[in-house]
Design a protein around this motif. Structure first.
Motif, short mmCIF file in Angstrom:
data_model
loop_
_atom_site.label_atom_id
_atom_site.label_comp_id
_atom_site.label_asym_id
_atom_site.label_seq_id
_atom_site.Cartn_x
_atom_site.Cartn_y
_atom_site.Cartn_z
N THR A 16 0.83 -1.21 0.00
CA THR A 16 0.00 0.00 0.00
C THR A 16 0.87 1.26 0.00
O THR A 16 0.62 2.21 -0.76
CB THR A 16 -0.93 -0.01 1.23
OG1 THR A 16 -1.70 -1.22 1.18
CG2 THR A 16 -1.85 1.18 1.24
N ASP A 38 -8.19 -3.86 -1.64
CA ASP A 38 -8.03 -4.56 -0.37
C ASP A 38 -9.16 -4.18 0.59
O ASP A 38 -9.40 -2.99 0.82
CB ASP A 38 -6.67 -4.18 0.25
CG ASP A 38 -6.38 -4.96 1.51
OD1 ASP A 38 -7.19 -5.83 1.90
OD2 ASP A 38 -5.34 -4.68 2.13
N ASN A 42 -6.67 0.24 3.51
CA ASN A 42 -5.62 1.12 4.04
C ASN A 42 -5.29 2.27 3.09
O ASN A 42 -5.06 3.40 3.52
CB ASN A 42 -4.34 0.32 4.34
CG ASN A 42 -4.53 -0.54 5.57
OD1 ASN A 42 -5.34 -0.24 6.44
ND2 ASN A 42 -3.81 -1.66 5.63
N ASP A 117 -3.71 -1.54 -5.73
CA ASP A 117 -3.22 -2.09 -4.46
C ASP A 117 -3.95 -3.40 -4.18
O ASP A 117 -5.17 -3.41 -4.04
CB ASP A 117 -3.49 -1.08 -3.33
CG ASP A 117 -2.85 -1.50 -2.01
OD1 ASP A 117 -1.88 -2.28 -2.03
OD2 ASP A 117 -3.32 -1.03 -0.95
MG LIG Z 1 -1.88 -3.01 2.08
#
Ligand SMILES: [Mg+2]
Ligand SMILES: Nc1ncnc2c1ncn2[C@@H]1O[C@H](COP(=O)(O)OP(=O)(O)OP(=O)(O)O)[C@@H](O)[C@H]1O
Length: 253
Positions: A16, A38, A42, A117
């Motif tokens: 990330t 994800d 994050n 990501d």
């Molecule tokens: Mg991550």
């Protein structure tokens, strides 16, 4: 449009962090889209977008979704915890590995770069990301090693290449949390070279740097360049940004 996925099934290796800070560099050169794939979200939280009305979950379910502008030249498709159930929901769908690819087709002329990501899993979401990507970057934490983990990841990438995306190229293996005073950091680099992936290693390594952690703290939530452009983290990601964009250009010729 060049699409780069950040993937490693191992958690906490700086997927990330690298995705965010490299996208910030890419945005200096062209229109850039970040996609948070994800469920931990994050990337979305780092960009203060956790209350977005729609998310990647809507994209995968074929519903309308919004793309949020987060910085100059930088947009985001956010994620949220509701994405946790997506594997089960798409399991029975036709061409379930190509949902992201189909959804991105209409944006082909809108962006120069797309950075995805990935979650720390080898699940259908990761397969979707690798199926649409031109390139994959594999961050490896140079502080805690398992060569097995890297081998499994590279095998997984080869599997996707053979079955779903013959154009998928490993843009590079990225050493993160690097500390040259530590024997383990140096021995990991040696192991990667001994296993025949030395050519894939990025020359730039991301050194361990507390400014990187602090930049993501909930009181700041900045890119490393916004937080402290003189930090070693900012210097490393700036050098890596140059290397990444140069490699993308070279492979695309
Ligand atoms: Mg991550
Ligand atoms: N070079 C660095 N120096 C110090 N801390 C770092 C560095 N890079 C990342 N971190 C910190 O390490 C933690 C993990 O980083 P990050 O969230 O980017 O990893 P990840 O691979 O995306 O994790 P996950 O698999 O859970 O998604 C974060 O707290 C981040 O701030």
């Amino acid at each position: 449009m060049k699409i780069v996925a950040f993937s490693n099934q191992k958690g906490g290796v700086a997927k990330t962090t690298s995705c965010l800070n490299l996208a910030a560099q890419a945005a200096l050169k062209g229109k850039t889209l970040l996609i948070d794939c994800d469920k931990q979200a994050n990337l979305t939280k780092n960009l203060g977008q956790e209350n977005a009305k729609t998310t990647i979950n809507d994209l995968f379910l074929g519903r309308p979704f919004e793309i949020v502008n987060v910085r100059k030249n930088l947009d985001l498709i956010p994620s949220s915890i509701e994405f946790a159930g997506i594997d089960l929901l798409i399991q029975g769908k036709f061409a379930r590995e190509l949902i992201l690819k189909k959804a991105l087709e209409k944006y082909r002329d809108d962006y120069d770069y797309v950075f995805i990501d990935c979650p720390p899993d080898m699940n259908l979401v990761t397969v979707n990301a690798l199926s649409v990507a031109d390139f994959v970057i594999v961050p490896v934490q140079a502080a805690q090693f398992s060569m097995d983990g890297v081998s499994i990841m590279i095998e997984f990438i080869s599997g996707v290449r053979e079955s779903l995306n013959e154009d998928l190229t490993i843009l590079g293996i990225l050493l993160t949390h690097f500390d040259e005073r530590l024997k383990i950091s140096r021995s990991i680099e040696e192991d990667i070279k001994e296993n025949g992936w030395g050519d894939a290693l990025f020359k730039t390594r991301i050194r361990r740097n507390t400014a990187i952690e602090n930049s993501q703290h909930k009181d700041f939530r900045m890119t490393i360049f916004e937080y402290d452009k003189k930090s070693t983290g900012a210097i490393d990601y700036m050098n890596l940004g140059k290397e990444v964009l140069h490699k993308i250009k070279k492979y695309s010729e």
